[in-house]
Enzyme design. Structure first.
Site, PDB file in Angstrom:
ATOM      1  N   CYS A 180      22.260  44.195  -2.314  1.00 38.26           N
ATOM      2  CA  CYS A 180      21.339  43.835  -1.408  1.00 38.26           C
ATOM      3  C   CYS A 180      20.823  44.488  -3.271  1.00 38.26           C
ATOM      4  O   CYS A 180      20.784  45.581  -3.720  1.00 38.26           O
ATOM      5  CB  CYS A 180      20.388  44.851  -0.184  1.00 38.26           C
ATOM      6  SG  CYS A 180      19.087  43.968  -0.282  1.00 38.26           S
ATOM      7  N   ASP A 199       2.838  10.288   2.691  1.00 38.77           N
ATOM      8  CA  ASP A 199       3.795  10.974   3.966  1.00 38.77           C
ATOM      9  C   ASP A 199       3.115  12.146   4.467  1.00 38.77           C
ATOM     10  O   ASP A 199       2.862  13.586   3.898  1.00 38.77           O
ATOM     11  CB  ASP A 199       4.335  11.971   2.408  1.00 38.77           C
ATOM     12  CG  ASP A 199       5.861  12.794   2.590  1.00 38.77           C
ATOM     13  OD1 ASP A 199       5.860  12.605   3.998  1.00 38.77           O
ATOM     14  OD2 ASP A 199       6.521  13.624   1.775  1.00 38.77           O
ATOM     15  N   TYR A 253      -4.614   2.581   8.828  1.00 41.66           N
ATOM     16  CA  TYR A 253      -3.629   1.213   8.704  1.00 41.66           C
ATOM     17  C   TYR A 253      -3.259   0.576   9.297  1.00 41.66           C
ATOM     18  O   TYR A 253      -2.595  -0.429   9.200  1.00 41.66           O
ATOM     19  CB  TYR A 253      -1.950   2.330   7.943  1.00 41.66           C
ATOM     20  CG  TYR A 253      -1.567   2.488   8.105  1.00 41.66           C
ATOM     21  CD1 TYR A 253      -0.534   2.743   9.674  1.00 41.66           C
ATOM     22  CD2 TYR A 253      -1.612   3.759   7.693  1.00 41.66           C
ATOM     23  CE1 TYR A 253      -0.147   3.424  10.092  1.00 41.66           C
ATOM     24  CE2 TYR A 253      -0.542   4.612   8.282  1.00 41.66           C
ATOM     25  CZ  TYR A 253       0.045   4.933   9.020  1.00 41.66           C
ATOM     26  OH  TYR A 253       1.383   5.841   9.636  1.00 41.66           O
ATOM     27  N   LYS A 269       2.799   4.405   0.553  1.00 42.09           N
ATOM     28  CA  LYS A 269       3.556   4.945   2.349  1.00 42.09           C
ATOM     29  C   LYS A 269       2.572   6.359   2.560  1.00 42.09           C
ATOM     30  O   LYS A 269       3.557   6.978   0.902  1.00 42.09           O
ATOM     31  CB  LYS A 269       4.839   5.047   1.916  1.00 42.09           C
ATOM     32  CG  LYS A 269       5.650   5.423   3.376  1.00 42.09           C
ATOM     33  CD  LYS A 269       6.987   4.705   3.536  1.00 42.09           C
ATOM     34  CE  LYS A 269       7.621   5.628   4.716  1.00 42.09           C
ATOM     35  NZ  LYS A 269       7.848   6.640   5.449  1.00 42.09           N
ATOM     36  N   CYS A 305      17.555  44.859  -3.819  1.00 37.74           N
ATOM     37  CA  CYS A 305      16.696  46.081  -3.101  1.00 37.74           C
ATOM     38  C   CYS A 305      16.758  47.470  -3.564  1.00 37.74           C
ATOM     39  O   CYS A 305      18.148  47.962  -3.358  1.00 37.74           O
ATOM     40  CB  CYS A 305      15.896  45.866  -1.383  1.00 37.74           C
ATOM     41  SG  CYS A 305      16.839  47.161  -1.149  1.00 37.74           S
ATOM     42  N   GLU A 338       0.907  -0.993   0.075  1.00 39.18           N
ATOM     43  CA  GLU A 338       0.034   0.330  -0.046  1.00 39.18           C
ATOM     44  C   GLU A 338       0.961   1.564   0.233  1.00 39.18           C
ATOM     45  O   GLU A 338       1.929   1.186   0.550  1.00 39.18           O
ATOM     46  CB  GLU A 338      -1.156  -0.049   1.395  1.00 39.18           C
ATOM     47  CG  GLU A 338      -0.108   0.100   2.713  1.00 39.18           C
ATOM     48  CD  GLU A 338      -1.039  -0.392   3.537  1.00 39.18           C
ATOM     49  OE1 GLU A 338      -2.178  -0.474   3.486  1.00 39.18           O
ATOM     50  OE2 GLU A 338      -1.013   0.106   4.872  1.00 39.18           O
ATOM     51  N   CYS A 356      13.046  49.300   3.408  1.00 37.96           N
ATOM     52  CA  CYS A 356      13.390  48.714   2.134  1.00 37.96           C
ATOM     53  C   CYS A 356      11.493  47.755   1.436  1.00 37.96           C
ATOM     54  O   CYS A 356      10.834  47.638   2.765  1.00 37.96           O
ATOM     55  CB  CYS A 356      14.026  47.148   2.792  1.00 37.96           C
ATOM     56  SG  CYS A 356      13.678  46.038   1.721  1.00 37.96           S
ATOM     57  N   CYS A 396      18.841  42.182   4.818  1.00 37.69           N
ATOM     58  CA  CYS A 396      18.776  42.714   3.705  1.00 37.69           C
ATOM     59  C   CYS A 396      18.495  43.968   4.703  1.00 37.69           C
ATOM     60  O   CYS A 396      17.698  43.396   5.426  1.00 37.69           O
ATOM     61  CB  CYS A 396      17.310  43.441   3.328  1.00 37.69           C
ATOM     62  SG  CYS A 396      17.270  44.954   2.247  1.00 37.69           S
ATOM     63  N   GLU A 407      -2.417   7.288   9.103  1.00 37.86           N
ATOM     64  CA  GLU A 407      -1.504   8.357   8.613  1.00 37.86           C
ATOM     65  C   GLU A 407      -2.862  10.417   8.530  1.00 37.86           C
ATOM     66  O   GLU A 407      -3.594   9.601   8.254  1.00 37.86           O
ATOM     67  CB  GLU A 407      -1.002   8.237   7.743  1.00 37.86           C
ATOM     68  CG  GLU A 407      -0.079   9.347   6.856  1.00 37.86           C
ATOM     69  CD  GLU A 407       1.575   8.950   7.458  1.00 37.86           C
ATOM     70  OE1 GLU A 407       1.835   7.829   9.090  1.00 37.86           O
ATOM     71  OE2 GLU A 407       2.730   9.844   7.609  1.00 37.86           O
ATOM     72  N   LYS A 451      10.788   3.148  -0.837  1.00 38.90           N
ATOM     73  CA  LYS A 451      11.159   4.336  -1.249  1.00 38.90           C
ATOM     74  C   LYS A 451      10.859   4.745  -2.508  1.00 38.90           C
ATOM     75  O   LYS A 451      11.433   3.904  -3.252  1.00 38.90           O
ATOM     76  CB  LYS A 451      12.022   4.796   0.097  1.00 38.90           C
ATOM     77  CG  LYS A 451      12.890   4.740   0.935  1.00 38.90           C
ATOM     78  CD  LYS A 451      11.473   6.133   2.181  1.00 38.90           C
ATOM     79  CE  LYS A 451      11.147   6.480   3.053  1.00 38.90           C
ATOM     80  NZ  LYS A 451      12.059   7.287   3.423  1.00 38.90           N
ATOM     81  N   ARG A 502       2.634  10.431  17.650  1.00 43.52           N
ATOM     82  CA  ARG A 502       3.520   9.936  17.904  1.00 43.52           C
ATOM     83  C   ARG A 502       4.310   9.942  18.925  1.00 43.52           C
ATOM     84  O   ARG A 502       4.808   9.766  19.515  1.00 43.52           O
ATOM     85  CB  ARG A 502       4.353   9.130  16.755  1.00 43.52           C
ATOM     86  CG  ARG A 502       4.878   8.154  16.639  1.00 43.52           C
ATOM     87  CD  ARG A 502       5.783   7.694  15.312  1.00 43.52           C
ATOM     88  NE  ARG A 502       6.811   8.791  14.886  1.00 43.52           N
ATOM     89  CZ  ARG A 502       7.538   8.319  13.803  1.00 43.52           C
ATOM     90  NH1 ARG A 502       7.513   6.895  13.390  1.00 43.52           N
ATOM     91  NH2 ARG A 502       8.396   8.621  13.173  1.00 43.52           N
TER      92      ARG A 502
HETATM   93  S1  IVH Z   1       3.148   1.462   9.004  1.00 45.24           S
HETATM   94  C1  IVH Z   1       5.028  -0.487  12.991  1.00 45.24           C
HETATM   95  N1  IVH Z   1       1.752   1.812   6.710  1.00 45.24           N
HETATM   96  O1  IVH Z   1       5.579   5.085   7.169  1.00 45.24           O
HETATM   97  C2  IVH Z   1       5.245   0.418  11.711  1.00 45.24           C
HETATM   98  N2  IVH Z   1       3.573   3.592   8.160  1.00 45.24           N
HETATM   99  O2  IVH Z   1       8.358   5.226   8.219  1.00 45.24           O
HETATM  100  C3  IVH Z   1       3.787   0.856  11.452  1.00 45.24           C
HETATM  101  N3  IVH Z   1       3.409   5.763   7.002  1.00 45.24           N
HETATM  102  O3  IVH Z   1       5.561   5.656  11.259  1.00 45.24           O
HETATM  103  C4  IVH Z   1       3.477   1.255  10.242  1.00 45.24           C
HETATM  104  N4  IVH Z   1       2.066   5.246   5.477  1.00 45.24           N
HETATM  105  O4  IVH Z   1       4.125   7.333   9.415  1.00 45.24           O
HETATM  106  C5  IVH Z   1       2.356   1.917   7.867  1.00 45.24           C
HETATM  107  N5  IVH Z   1       0.548   2.685   4.643  1.00 45.24           N
HETATM  108  C6  IVH Z   1       1.270   2.894   5.747  1.00 45.24           C
HETATM  109  C7  IVH Z   1       2.395   3.964   5.996  1.00 45.24           C
HETATM  110  C8  IVH Z   1       3.029   4.180   7.145  1.00 45.24           C
HETATM  111  C9  IVH Z   1       2.349   6.257   5.912  1.00 45.24           C
HETATM  112  C10 IVH Z   1       3.870   6.388   7.840  1.00 45.24           C
HETATM  113  C11 IVH Z   1       4.004   6.289   9.577  1.00 45.24           C
HETATM  114  C12 IVH Z   1       5.251   5.023  10.399  1.00 45.24           C
HETATM  115  C13 IVH Z   1       6.371   6.053   8.577  1.00 45.24           C
HETATM  116  C14 IVH Z   1       7.392   4.888   9.028  1.00 45.24           C
END
Ligand code: IVH
Length: 708
Positions: free
Chosen positions: A423, A131, A239, A129, A425, A127, A448, A442, A187, A327, A150
């Site tokens: 500068c 951001d 998740y 990740k 300006c 799935e 300015c 500046c 998230e 990643k 967290r």
């Molecule tokens: S599972 C035990 N699933 O990524 C770890 N994390 O780099 C459980 N994140 O702290 C995390 N999408 O903030 C999980 N589909 C996803 C995610 C996800 C984003 C974030 C989450 C985690 C961080 C780790």
């Protein structure tokens, strides 16, 4: 960030020890910037590189692993202002994979750990990740009861009220089969279009824009005022789970189905994959869709589907053995840096900008990239005319990653970039860079044109002149029409009545109301006047101190000019408290005025254009001396000592606040001391206070005493 230099394999044991100490500090600093301030200084890639280096050194020298190793810690402790929430089940992080081999290795490790043979299928759920930032949402009998960030993984911040404003967070779970106690994790993120709208508004209001959606989501969730969070349109993808009273699901995919049934948003790309290749194909599919998704993602997470296997696999240091984050590479492209121009920001910061031959990076045409500051240009040796690699970090602000030096001609090629001495300006003054600071500024300040809008808004703000009816929007309109350029112009606005009366939205009544409100403020307290000038580091408390010390604007101006003369004749390296003259020393002697503050204040008076603005204001205003200290404060007339590192205020701020309440702040504890305020790691002063029987206060007790 200083670039890691020596390869890990070449480090001696002593070097490795030093390097681990350095990395622990550096990673901790970046964690605080990322998690607490929502304002990271480095890209995720650079951050990952620091962590990887730390892990590699620890793997080579296991005995050197530090108790505060970044490998066993995630995030940063909660910021002041929120109650703490202890996570009964720690909120952990994920290990990273950077290519297909890493993913195959991950599954091989899973098989080895579980003793599975090669033919046994290991089902994965893949799935996106997301951001954003992770949060824990607790439900009791199906009712949302508590929400937390967290934090450092063990202790987060109580952001229940803020999470309640998340668009798709169910307050009450659907159905009747949810466990009595259920902690769902997920998230929190902001969509790209909502992020763009938010930044547009912030920019129009003269506030700093967020660098990317992740930072804005984090900044928004961690607002002390939930009504601000509510306006930000935060969303959630759920998740995982934390504390649960029962766990009647056997696979992760089954859990996701339940989440949906309870009313949570689950990412539509989540899919069960029978093989690694299937998971990698989904990675490619999600990667291809990435640029068009309405939210930012930075990779794909693979999770072992069977929970009995997850339980057996468990965790290693800060990450589960049953999951990994694959990643995405930062989207990069090659182009030519044609020219470096310098931008003056609203705060006076000079930012070098790379003007590029337009190039498409991840579906977006990039023509300009930030170069951050002078040091960054020198560190990367970026020159006009160079071939460069650019990338979009966090998908928003393009960056120049590196110069392709191989493409630089051996002779007659681009020359090193010289940061301008003048500068850009219209004032063309030499910009100033404080020793130890990265930003060049500046010095035009009030005069300015780039800074005028900010300065004017500050000038009329509630804590300063507080002119009713003259808000940020009006200031902008008057500034654009050049009716107001400097603060004193506000007090000449009546001469322009006919001009703005002709504008849309103005009538006789509203124009007269505004002019009356302006007249009302022609008389102003000396402290408010000082604060309104917006001199760097001079907040309300310091302004009060200065007003009290110097009594009249004229005496203040003369003393500051004398100090400015002393300062300006010294070379940069001699600008130390002990070397400047009497007037400067007198300023530093005021308890609550730190040297750096004095330096900024005096720098303001070294600029002729600032003095002109000041004189102009003196002509327009009647500035009233400060009233005597309100003696009803419980600390008026008391002697107070601050010791240890304070968490809720800087030392300067603490002193200034105490003095504004009439207390005397001293640097050492004696029998005459009334209160010692103890911060973290307080040493000998706390001990002495105990010996002498002086009243000792924690920071919260102090705040309670002074009623703040
Ligand atoms: S599972 C035990 N699933 O990524 C770890 N994390 O780099 C459980 N994140 O702290 C995390 N999408 O903030 C999980 N589909 C996803 C995610 C996800 C984003 C974030 C989450 C985690 C961080 C780790």
């Amino acid at each position: 960030m200083s670039a890691p230099t020596k390869p890990v394999d070449d480090l001696t044991e002593a070097e490795a020890g030093n390097e681990l100490a350095r990395l622990a500090l550096e990673i901790r600093r970046h964690d605080a910037l990322y998690y607490q301030n929502s304002a990271p200084e480095i890209s995720d890639g650079d951050y990952d590189a620091l962590r990887q280096r730390n892990d590699a050194i620890e793997a080579r020298f296991p005995a050197l692993a530090r108790p505060d190793s970044p490998a066993v810690r995630v995030g940063a402790a909660p910021a002041a202002g929120f109650e703490e929430v202890r996570h009964e089940v720690a909120m952990l992080s994920l290990g990273n994979a950077f290519n297909a081999d890493d993913v195959h290795d991950f599954v091989a490790r899973v098989r080895r750990f579980l003793g599975l043979d090669e033919n046994e299928p290991v089902e994965l759920v893949a799935e996106p990740k997301i951001d954003g930032l992770s949060a824990a949402m607790h439900y009791e009998s199906g009712q949302f009861s508590l929400g937390a960030t967290r934090g450092d993984g063990s202790v987060g911040e109580n952001v229940t009220r803020n999470l309640e404003t998340v668009v798709d967070l169910p307050k009450k779970l659907k159905g009747t089969d949810a466990p009595d106690y259920l902690e769902v994790r997920g998230e929190i993120y902001i969509r790209k279009d909502d992020f763009a709208d938010l930044n547009k508004t912030r920019e129009a209001e003269g506030q700093a824009v967020y660098a990317n959606p992740r930072n804005s989501a984090s900044g928004s969730l961690r607002q002390l005022d939930p009504t601000i969070t509510a306006a930000r349109k935060l969303r959630l993808f759920a998740y995982s789970w934390g504390k649960v009273s029962s766990r009647p699901w056997e696979t992760y995919s089954e859990f996701l189905d339940r989440l949906k049934a309870w009313g949570f948003s689950v990412n539509p790309y989540s899919r069960t994959c029978a093989t690694v290749d299937e998971a990698l194909a989904l990675y490619d599919e999600i990667g291809a869709a990435r640029a068009t998704l309405p939210y930012d993602i930075d990779g794909v997470v693979y999770k072992v589907n069977r929970l009995d296997w997850q339980d057996r696999l468990g965790f290693v240091s800060r990450a589960p053995r049953w999951a990994i984050a694959h990643k995405f590479p930062a989207e990069q492209a090659e182009t030519v840096l044609e020219k470096i121009t310098i931008q003056v920001g609203r705060t006076g910061a000079l930012t070098p900008v790379a003007n590029l031959t337009p190039v498409t990076v991840g579906g977006v045409v990039v023509q300009r990239a930030t170069l951050h500051n002078e040091d960054e240009i020198a560190r990367k040796d970026i020159r006009e005319g160079d071939a460069v690699v650019v990338q979009r970090a966090g998908d928003v602000i393009p960056q120049v990653v590196r110069v392709i030096t191989e493409k630089r001609p051996k002779t007659g090629g681009p020359q090193p970039f010289a940061f301008p001495k003048v500068c850009p300006c219209p004032l063309e003054t030499p910009p100033h860079r404080e020793p130890g600071e990265a930003v060049t500024r500046c010095t035009g300040e009030l005069a300015c044109p780039y800074q005028q809008i900010n300065r004017l808004k500050h000038f009329v703000s509630r804590q300063a002149f507080d002119i009713e009816g003259l808000g940020a929007k009006h200031v902008e309109a008057f500034r654009d029409a050049e009716l107001i350029k400097t603060p004193a112009d506000i007090f000449r606005l009546r001469e322009q009545r006919e001009t703005f009366l002709a504008w849309e939205g103005w009538g006789e009544q509203s124009a007269d109301n505004l002019l009356a409100a302006i007249e009302n403020r022609r008389e102003i307290g000396f402290d408010k006047f000082i604060y309104s000038l917006g001199i760097r580091q001079i907040g309300e408390a310091t302004a009060k101190l200065l007003a009290r010390t110097y009594e009249t604007p004229e005496k203040w101006r003369d003393a500051m000019q004398a100090a400015a003369r002393e300062r300006s004749i010294l070379p940069e390296e001699m600008k130390k408290p002990e070397l400047v003259g009497d007037a400067f020393a007198a300023l530093c002697d005021i308890n609550g005025v730190a040297f750096a503050m004095a330096d900024d204040l005096v720098a303001f008076f070294t600029e002729q254009h600032n003095l002109e603005v000041l004189e102009d204001l003196f002509d327009q205003l009647t500035i009233q001396p400060l009233e005597k200290v309100a003696s009803e404060s419980p600390v008026a007339g008391k002697t107070v000592v601050f010791t240890g590192s304070l968490e809720t205020m800087s030392r300067g701020e603490a002193k200034a606040r105490a003095e504004s309440l009439g207390a005397k702040v001293s640097g050492s504890v004696s029998k005459k001391t009334d209160y010692v305020v103890i911060g973290a790691d307080a040493g000998s002063k706390a001990k002495k206070a105990e010996e002498l029987g002086v009243a000792m206060l924690t920071e919260p007790e102090w705040h309670k005493l002074i009623g703040s």
